[in-house]
Write an enzyme that holds these catalytic residues in place. Structure first.
Site, short mmCIF file in Angstrom:
data_model
loop_
_atom_site.label_atom_id
_atom_site.label_comp_id
_atom_site.label_asym_id
_atom_site.label_seq_id
_atom_site.Cartn_x
_atom_site.Cartn_y
_atom_site.Cartn_z
N HIS A 1 -1.58 -5.94 -19.06
CA HIS A 1 -0.65 -6.43 -18.01
C HIS A 1 0.69 -6.73 -18.15
O HIS A 1 1.64 -6.74 -17.51
CB HIS A 1 -1.46 -7.70 -17.28
CG HIS A 1 -2.90 -7.46 -16.85
ND1 HIS A 1 -3.06 -6.56 -15.94
CD2 HIS A 1 -4.00 -7.91 -17.03
CE1 HIS A 1 -4.32 -6.35 -15.65
NE2 HIS A 1 -5.05 -7.49 -16.20
N HIS B 1 -6.35 -6.73 -23.48
CA HIS B 1 -6.41 -6.68 -21.86
C HIS B 1 -5.05 -7.41 -21.29
O HIS B 1 -4.31 -6.74 -20.68
CB HIS B 1 -7.54 -7.38 -21.31
CG HIS B 1 -7.73 -7.16 -20.10
ND1 HIS B 1 -8.54 -6.20 -19.30
CD2 HIS B 1 -7.52 -8.00 -19.02
CE1 HIS B 1 -8.40 -6.66 -18.08
NE2 HIS B 1 -7.67 -7.59 -17.62
N GLU B 2 -5.09 -8.51 -21.74
CA GLU B 2 -4.01 -9.19 -20.95
C GLU B 2 -2.32 -8.52 -21.60
O GLU B 2 -1.55 -8.38 -20.64
CB GLU B 2 -3.84 -10.85 -21.37
CG GLU B 2 -5.27 -11.54 -20.97
CD GLU B 2 -5.31 -11.31 -19.42
OE1 GLU B 2 -4.44 -11.13 -18.68
OE2 GLU B 2 -6.43 -11.45 -18.94
#
Length: 424
Positions: free
Chosen positions: A25, A21-22
């Site tokens: 980003h 997920h990170e």
């Protein structure tokens, strides 16, 4: 040894899901030219960190999330004001370090009083050094040092707010997007491991056997084929077998079992289980399977994504309309507990569960709740429609309130989880 393996697999599941997920980003922020200051997994005290290519990679104590800190999202560096005395270090005629304190202990520096400074747009500083004013260019990757901490400056074109609405939206949406991709891949891996049902099957085989139940106390193993039950041919009709077991609570049954080339009989007595009707023997019947092709894997992965998404939104609906009690909600503690139990059932079940968790994290983060990715995307949507951004101070207040409310909810469900564990 098994407990250590379960704990390792449980932590690994959360680490992979949060990291993916990170990373979404992080990757799209870097691609847009945004300075990413920190890539962190976990919250709380820092356990380990190292810096590479402008970014500090950090592992923190509490494995309940993570974050990517981009330049310009929050007030992040101490402002230097005219009249302030600082020291600078030069390399190739450009300022590479700006020192704000402990000036007497700095070596190979130029010390002076700031007359003018711009470290966002024009990148320069004017210093009054013993009565002479000098103008120095500031390197775009210069470091500001204060209280023992080094912070890289962020020129305007490296800040989050300087990028287009599309670039910022992609940097935010990329986190949930990577969770969706990971979920799709994990569903595919699960299908490859488990296979798909054979068309027109001719037999039923034993899948899982529950410890402590009658099936675990007789000569029965996963993969055995059940041919007859009390003289009744089963074939591929698992419902017929289940019905016969339900009707035989506390009554001995004779089964004909095929294991490879060996055919033998066993006697097994179904027992009654509290909360369930009829007899139970503790097996999960399975139909024969075959390896899925690439096309089938993609198709069934898509179906798993759709059905799991419907289940997740049904859970949200029940939560919104009050069909859940506090005891029904679970926080990180319960999620870890459930993941550990599933890890004991085998890598196949853990893979499927990890896919669901990844999908859930992606969907949850897209909800328009302040402090989540979905809320930030809503603000960017307003900016796109209005043609100008929402007041950053007002947006920050909204996100702060939302984050505080989420933390209160997290504390409540975590307390409830711990209390439930203590009470057994």
């Amino acid at each position: 040894m098994e407990m250590v393996q379960v704990i390792f697999l449980t932590i690994l599941v959360f680490f992979v899901i949060v990291t993916v997920h990170e990373w979404g980003h992080f990757y799209f922020a870097k691609r847009a030219g945004i300075l990413v200051r920190e890539f962190a997994i976990g919250f709380g005290p820092k356990l380990f960190s190292y810096t590479k290519n402008e970014t500090r990679y950090t592992l923190r104590l509490l494995p309940i999330g993570g974050y990517v800190r981009m330049a310009g999202e929050d007030p992040e560096i101490v402002q230097i004001q005219p009249g302030q005395t600082i020291a600078v270090r030069l390399a190739d005629e450009a300022v590479t370090y700006l020192y704000l304190d402990q000036l007497d202990s700095r070596k190979n520096v130029i010390r002076g009083e700031v007359e003018e400074i711009d470290i966002e747009n024009e990148l320069f500083v004017k210093l009054n050094v013993d009565g002479d004013v000098h103008r120095y260019a500031v390197h775009p990757q210069a470091m500001m040092v204060t209280k023992g901490q080094e912070t890289q400056i962020a020129p305007k074109n490296r800040q989050f707010g300087s990028k287009t609405v599309g670039q910022r939206a992609m940097s935010i949406f990329a986190g949930p997007m990577m969770n969706f991709i990971l979920a799709f891949v994990l569903f595919g891996v699960y299908i490859q491991m488990m296979g798909i049902p054979v068309e027109n099957p001719t037999y039923v085989k034993v899948g899982e056997i529950t410890a402590g139940m009658p099936a675990s106390k007789v000569d029965l193993k996963p993969g055995d084929i059940i041919e007859t039950v009390n003289g009744v041919s089963i074939g591929a009709d698992s419902e017929k077998m289940i019905a016969l077991i339900l009707d035989s609570a506390d009554k001995p049954m004779k089964w004909t079992v095929l294991r490879g080339d060996r055919r033998f009989e066993i006697e097994i007595t179904p027992v009654r289980v509290e909360g369930a009707e009829g007899g139970k023997v503790g097996i999960v019947p399975e139909l024969p399977t075959r390896t899925a092709s690439i096309g089938e894997t993609l198709r069934y992965s898509g179906k798993a994504m759709v059905s799991s998404t419907k289940t997740i939104f049904e859970g949200f609906r029940k939560l919104i309309f009050g069909e859940f009690k506090l005891d029904d909600l679970g926080g990180p503690v319960r999620t870890f507990e459930v993941t550990g139990k599933i890890a004991k059932q085998g890598i196949e079940k853990l893979t499927f569960w990890a896919a669901i968790l990844s999908l859930y994290l992606g969907i949850f983060n897209l909800l328009p709740i302040p402090a989540l990715d979905g809320s930030r995307l809503v603000f960017l949507g307003f900016e796109a429609v209005r043609g100008r951004p929402v007041d950053p101070n007002r947006e920050s207040i909204v996100h702060f309130i939302g984050f505080a409310m989420l933390m209160l909810l997290m504390l409540a469900v975590t307390y409830n989880d711990i209390l439930r564990l203590v009470k057994g």
